[in-house]
Design an enzyme around this catalytic site. Structure first.
Site, short mmCIF file in Angstrom:
data_model
loop_
_atom_site.label_atom_id
_atom_site.label_comp_id
_atom_site.label_asym_id
_atom_site.label_seq_id
_atom_site.Cartn_x
_atom_site.Cartn_y
_atom_site.Cartn_z
CE LYS A 87 15.80 -5.22 -14.05
NZ LYS A 87 16.81 -3.99 -13.00
N GLY A 159 10.65 -5.98 -6.31
CA GLY A 159 9.98 -7.21 -6.54
C GLY A 159 7.87 -8.12 -5.08
NE ARG A 171 15.91 7.27 7.23
CZ ARG A 171 15.96 8.79 6.84
NH1 ARG A 171 17.19 9.83 6.50
NH2 ARG A 171 14.47 9.93 6.80
N GLY A 257 10.84 -1.32 -4.70
CA GLY A 257 10.33 -1.26 -3.11
C GLY A 257 9.19 -0.14 -3.77
N GLY A 278 10.21 -1.06 -10.66
CA GLY A 278 10.36 -2.22 -11.50
C GLY A 278 8.33 -2.75 -11.36
#
Length: 335
Positions: A87, A159, A171, A257, A278
């Site tokens: 990253k 996180g 969506r 998530g 993650g």
């Protein structure tokens, strides 16, 4: 533009998108050291993301989150045979150049790290390394694709172990694509004008500071030498491609998530091409089992009986966090 240059740029974009397609249908896991990288590889991850801390720990630590130390990235690259991503901060071209020089397989211009530029993301077409970027909606996704992203992912809320924001972003993008498919080309051009507006922020801020009207001239460059109208025209072409395909023209992963095999299966059922995990692996009580279970869930997302077996005896998932409790919303970073 020189014809040869156009051909070379298109070839480079094909190569970048080709790499992204190689990881399609798989799981990419965040890792912070060589041991975690090996666990991810053994569990069947298609790639790893090298970080100094997983997002849950970045959130807990506060302060300024930057690119992982070079030594840490190199340690992870030396430990595994699968692709290694890393990253950089939003807009931090120097961090991205360092990662490219290190030879990482893909760069994530990530909202998980503290943004470096309040106005713009990196113009990724200047790089030979492919980029992945997060998006909450179709406008963000199309802007990142125009800048040169070879892969898009949901932002979710990293996180937290809470899937709701990733679901929201999927969506929003999917419904906007369906809307685009019902529109005339003229209406789509109006959408392109709207989607290009965030690139005007710097120009408008400078005009306002100078006491001038907030408008730009037809030939006035606003980002990387491009005029507003040139950006609109290019975004319009991307939207027409989306209308034709019924999806984004690049690989699209879920992220932010994902904490259980069921979360991963849900994302695949919603049409994602794969999953980033993650904190969900190494903040669980049994990382090797959770890693393997999430990989299996992505492979068998449409087989409930298999998912039920996969979900047995994998330990406790990471402790989740309610979105309304958060002091920092990482997903809101970027334009």
């Amino acid at each position: 533009m020189d014809k040869l240059k156009i051909i070379m740029e298109k070839g480079t974009e094909r190569l970048k998108r080709g790499f992204a397609k190689m990881v399609k249908g798989g799981v990419i896991m965040d890792v912070t050291n060589a041991e975690q990288a090996r666990i991810a590889e053994e569990a069947g991850a298609v790639a790893v993301m090298a970080l100094h801390k997983v997002p849950a720990d970045i959130r807990k630590a506060g302060g300024v989150a930057r690119m992982a130390p070079v030594e840490k990235i190199q340690e992870i690259m030396d430990a595994v045979t699968i692709p290694v991503m890393a990253k950089c901060r939003i807009g931090h071209e120097a961090e991205a150049r360092i990662l490219e020089a290190l030879g990482v397989d893909m760069i994530d211009e990530s909202e998980v790290l503290t943004p470096a530029d309040p106005f713009f993301h990196i113009y990724k077409k200047k790089f030979t390394a492919p980029f992945v970027c997060g998006a909450r909606n179709l406008g963000e996704a199309v802007r990142r694709i125009w800048e040169g992203a070879a892969m898009i992912r949901t932002k979710g809320e990293a996180g937290t172990g809470n899937i709701i924001e990733a679901v929201r972003h999927v969506r929003l993008v999917n419904e906007n694509i369906r809307l685009i498919q019902r529109m005339t080309d003229e209406e789509i051009y109006g959408v392109a004008e709207k989607f290009a507006e965030p690139y005007l922020r710097l120009a408008f801020s400078v005009k306002e500071i100078s006491g001038l009207p907030k408008r730009v001239l037809e030939n006035e460059p606003i980002y990387e030498g491009f005029t507003y109208r040139e950006i609109v025209e290019d975004i319009y072409k991307i939207l027409l491609e989306i209308k034709k395909l019924g999806r984004l023209p690049v690989v699209n992963f879920a992220a932010g998530g994902v904490a259980t095999p069921a979360d991963a299966a849900l994302m695949m059922a919603m049409g994602m091409d794969g999953v980033f995990v993650g904190s969900g692996i190494f903040k669980s009580s049994n990382p090797p089992k959770m890693a393997r279970a999430i990989v299996e869930a992505v492979n068998h997302w449409d087989e409930p009986d298999v998912l039920a077996e996969i979900s047995r005896e994998i330990g406790e998932p990471m402790r989740g966090q309610a979105i309304e409790e958060l002091q920092v919303r990482m997903e809101e970073r970027g334009i």
